[in-house]
Write a protein that holds these residues in place. Structure first.
Motif, PDB file in Angstrom:
ATOM      1  N   LYS A 229       0.970  -1.108  -0.010  1.00  0.00           N
ATOM      2  CA  LYS A 229      -0.042  -0.070  -0.095  1.00  0.00           C
ATOM      3  C   LYS A 229       1.042   1.075   0.030  1.00  0.00           C
ATOM      4  CE  LYS A 229      -3.620   0.059   2.717  1.00  0.00           C
ATOM      5  NZ  LYS A 229      -4.410   0.100   3.962  1.00  0.00           N
ATOM      6  N   ILE A 230       0.712   2.158  -1.133  1.00  0.00           N
ATOM      7  CA  ILE A 230       1.657   3.208  -1.346  1.00  0.00           C
ATOM      8  C   ILE A 230       0.485   4.448  -1.162  1.00  0.00           C
ATOM      9  CG2 ILE A 230       3.195   4.700  -2.469  1.00  0.00           C
ATOM     10  CD1 ILE A 230       3.976   2.042  -3.713  1.00  0.00           C
ATOM     11  N   ALA A 231       0.925   5.491  -0.451  1.00  0.00           N
ATOM     12  CA  ALA A 231      -0.060   6.597  -0.277  1.00  0.00           C
ATOM     13  C   ALA A 231       0.614   8.055  -0.500  1.00  0.00           C
ATOM     14  CB  ALA A 231      -0.680   6.681   1.115  1.00  0.00           C
ATOM     15  N   THR A 232       0.006   8.909  -0.957  1.00  0.00           N
ATOM     16  CA  THR A 232       0.490  10.154  -0.979  1.00  0.00           C
ATOM     17  C   THR A 232      -0.229  11.193  -0.305  1.00  0.00           C
ATOM     18  OG1 THR A 232       1.488  11.970  -2.592  1.00  0.00           O
ATOM     19  CG2 THR A 232      -0.222  10.673  -3.344  1.00  0.00           C
ATOM     20  N   TRP A 233       0.163  12.613   0.376  1.00  0.00           N
ATOM     21  CA  TRP A 233      -0.595  13.342   0.962  1.00  0.00           C
ATOM     22  C   TRP A 233       0.328  14.688   1.393  1.00  0.00           C
ATOM     23  CZ3 TRP A 233      -2.639  11.919   6.677  1.00  0.00           C
ATOM     24  CH2 TRP A 233      -3.576  13.163   7.134  1.00  0.00           C
ATOM     25  N   ASN A 234      -0.254  15.607   0.686  1.00  0.00           N
ATOM     26  CA  ASN A 234       0.441  16.992   0.929  1.00  0.00           C
ATOM     27  C   ASN A 234      -0.190  17.510   2.155  1.00  0.00           C
ATOM     28  OD1 ASN A 234       0.520  19.895   1.055  1.00  0.00           O
ATOM     29  ND2 ASN A 234       0.783  19.969  -0.900  1.00  0.00           N
ATOM     30  N   VAL A 235       0.388  17.581   3.268  1.00  0.00           N
ATOM     31  CA  VAL A 235      -0.209  17.917   4.568  1.00  0.00           C
ATOM     32  C   VAL A 235      -0.163  19.418   4.807  1.00  0.00           C
ATOM     33  CG1 VAL A 235       0.467  15.687   5.584  1.00  0.00           C
ATOM     34  CG2 VAL A 235       2.228  17.458   5.615  1.00  0.00           C
TER      35      VAL A 235
ATOM     36  N   LEU B 127       4.933  12.239   1.738  1.00  0.00           N
ATOM     37  CA  LEU B 127       4.306  13.508   2.425  1.00  0.00           C
ATOM     38  C   LEU B 127       5.109  14.918   1.411  1.00  0.00           C
ATOM     39  CD1 LEU B 127       4.492  13.214   6.129  1.00  0.00           C
ATOM     40  CD2 LEU B 127       2.410  12.792   4.643  1.00  0.00           C
ATOM     41  N   GLN B 128       4.266  15.801   1.501  1.00  0.00           N
ATOM     42  CA  GLN B 128       4.646  16.848   0.588  1.00  0.00           C
ATOM     43  C   GLN B 128       4.282  18.056   1.423  1.00  0.00           C
ATOM     44  OE1 GLN B 128       2.104  15.322  -1.468  1.00  0.00           O
ATOM     45  NE2 GLN B 128       3.714  13.698  -1.617  1.00  0.00           N
ATOM     46  N   GLU B 129       5.040  19.224   1.289  1.00  0.00           N
ATOM     47  CA  GLU B 129       4.610  20.671   1.953  1.00  0.00           C
ATOM     48  C   GLU B 129       4.808  20.456   3.516  1.00  0.00           C
ATOM     49  OE1 GLU B 129       2.407  24.668   0.561  1.00  0.00           O
ATOM     50  OE2 GLU B 129       1.483  22.670   0.041  1.00  0.00           O
ATOM     51  N   LEU B 130       5.942  19.760   3.711  1.00  0.00           N
ATOM     52  CA  LEU B 130       6.419  19.583   5.238  1.00  0.00           C
ATOM     53  C   LEU B 130       6.607  20.981   5.921  1.00  0.00           C
ATOM     54  CD1 LEU B 130       9.293  17.265   4.998  1.00  0.00           C
ATOM     55  CD2 LEU B 130       6.810  16.498   5.064  1.00  0.00           C
TER      56      LEU B 130
ATOM     57  N   GLY C  83       9.662  20.908   0.942  1.00  0.00           N
ATOM     58  CA  GLY C  83       9.811  19.865   1.701  1.00  0.00           C
ATOM     59  C   GLY C  83       9.156  18.444   1.572  1.00  0.00           C
ATOM     60  N   VAL C  84       9.517  17.327   1.390  1.00  0.00           N
ATOM     61  CA  VAL C  84       9.023  16.123   1.133  1.00  0.00           C
ATOM     62  C   VAL C  84       9.535  15.118   2.024  1.00  0.00           C
ATOM     63  CG1 VAL C  84       8.423  16.771  -1.312  1.00  0.00           C
ATOM     64  CG2 VAL C  84      10.775  15.753  -0.800  1.00  0.00           C
ATOM     65  N   ALA C  85       9.021  14.061   2.248  1.00  0.00           N
ATOM     66  CA  ALA C  85       9.436  12.876   3.071  1.00  0.00           C
ATOM     67  C   ALA C  85       8.650  11.459   2.689  1.00  0.00           C
ATOM     68  CB  ALA C  85       9.065  13.400   4.638  1.00  0.00           C
ATOM     69  N   ILE C  86       9.313  10.555   2.933  1.00  0.00           N
ATOM     70  CA  ILE C  86       8.840   9.095   2.693  1.00  0.00           C
ATOM     71  C   ILE C  86       8.858   8.270   4.104  1.00  0.00           C
ATOM     72  CG2 ILE C  86       8.813   6.810   1.591  1.00  0.00           C
ATOM     73  CD1 ILE C  86      10.180   8.396  -0.803  1.00  0.00           C
ATOM     74  N   LEU C  87       7.518   7.660   4.613  1.00  0.00           N
ATOM     75  CA  LEU C  87       7.680   7.234   5.784  1.00  0.00           C
ATOM     76  C   LEU C  87       7.404   5.830   5.605  1.00  0.00           C
ATOM     77  CD1 LEU C  87       5.136   9.654   7.560  1.00  0.00           C
ATOM     78  CD2 LEU C  87       7.471   9.827   7.348  1.00  0.00           C
ATOM     79  N   SER C  88       7.934   4.900   6.269  1.00  0.00           N
ATOM     80  CA  SER C  88       7.698   3.419   5.998  1.00  0.00           C
ATOM     81  C   SER C  88       8.065   2.690   7.269  1.00  0.00           C
ATOM     82  CB  SER C  88       8.448   2.882   4.685  1.00  0.00           C
ATOM     83  OG  SER C  88       8.222   1.465   4.491  1.00  0.00           O
TER      84      SER C  88
END
Length: 253
Positions: A2-8, A32-35, A64-69
């Motif tokens: 499961k891969i998700a994307t979210w501009n927070v 995540l985007q727009e940290l 700002g961007v990130a990948i969480l896993s």
């Protein structure tokens, strides 16, 4: 997988939403985007407390961007190689044999502006780099806030601004598809007027006056194994929400 994307739209503000969403949905990767955070302020400990490792590329106040896993991430790349840019908009990592590229694409402000010209240069550089990445990563996902509604049905019919829906932007999106990337959301029957972003003003979310600008694109080897792709509107209904909703794709690997 499961891969998700979210501009927070500010991880500092939206951190409780993110940790709750992770605990409930348990994605294998959340992009995540727009940290709007410098790296030294990134909340690694809070995310580790809910079982997630982080790789990130931050910037004070903007971008700002990130990948969480929950899984190990390797071969980390920050920013588009060879593209001179002070804005932190790209991070890539490999999980297993899946290459994940998370991007916060430039907004562009207005067609014909300097910021629009930057957006088009950035998109061209991204496309050139991805062409090479895909040679060594047949299982690749490009995801994030693209700031492009690729088809007329991806924008509310009353959307009057050219930005996000202009032909140059849509042509750049098609250039990514022509690399061999597929918009997996469109593999499935979707509700009419399916959007992922709504302005905070004028009751836009209540009226569903939005745009579909958050996407999951996958190489053929992955797209053929995509079993679902949805826009999760629930976080947009929370108090002090991001103006974007997560987009979630499931791959049967």
């Amino acid at each position: 997988m499961k891969i998700a994307t979210w501009n927070v739209n500010s991880l500092k503000v939206r951190l409780p939403h993110v940790t709750e969403w992770l605990a409930t949905n348990r994605p294998d990767a959340l992009c995540l985007q727009e940290l709007k955070l410098e790296d030294k302020a990134f909340p690694e400990a809070e995310l580790e407390a809910v079982g997630y490792r982080s790789v990130f590329n931050g910037q004070k106040t903007y971008n700002g961007v990130a990948i969480l896993s929950p899984h190990a991430m390797t071969d980390i790349v920050r920013d588009i190689p060879g593209f001179d840019d002070v804005q932190r908009r790209i991070i890539a990592a490999t999980i297993g044999d899946v290459r994940i590229v998370c991007g916060y694409f430039p907004n562009g402000q207005a067609v014909g502006s300097e910021k629009f010209a930057y957006k088009m240069r950035w998109l061209e550089a991204l496309t050139v780099w991805l062409r090479e990445e895909m040679k060594s990563h047949p299982r690749l996902v490009l995801t994030g806030d693209f700031n492009v509604a690729p088809q007329p049905r991806d924008a509310h019919p009353d959307w009057k601004d050219e930005i996000h829906v202009s032909e140059p932007e849509r042509e750049a999106f098609r250039a990514l598809e022509q690399l061999g990337l597929e918009d997996v959301f469109r593999r499935f029957d979707q509700d009419d007027a399916s959007y992922s972003w709504w302005d905070y003003r004028m009751g836009a979310f209540r009226r569903n006056f939005g745009l579909r600008i958050d996407h999951v694109l996958a190489t053929k080897a992955l797209a053929e194994r995509c079993s679902a792709c949805i826009i999760d509107k629930a976080p947009r209904r929370l108090e002090r929400p991001s103006d974007h909703a997560p987009v979630v794709a499931q791959f049967d690997l």
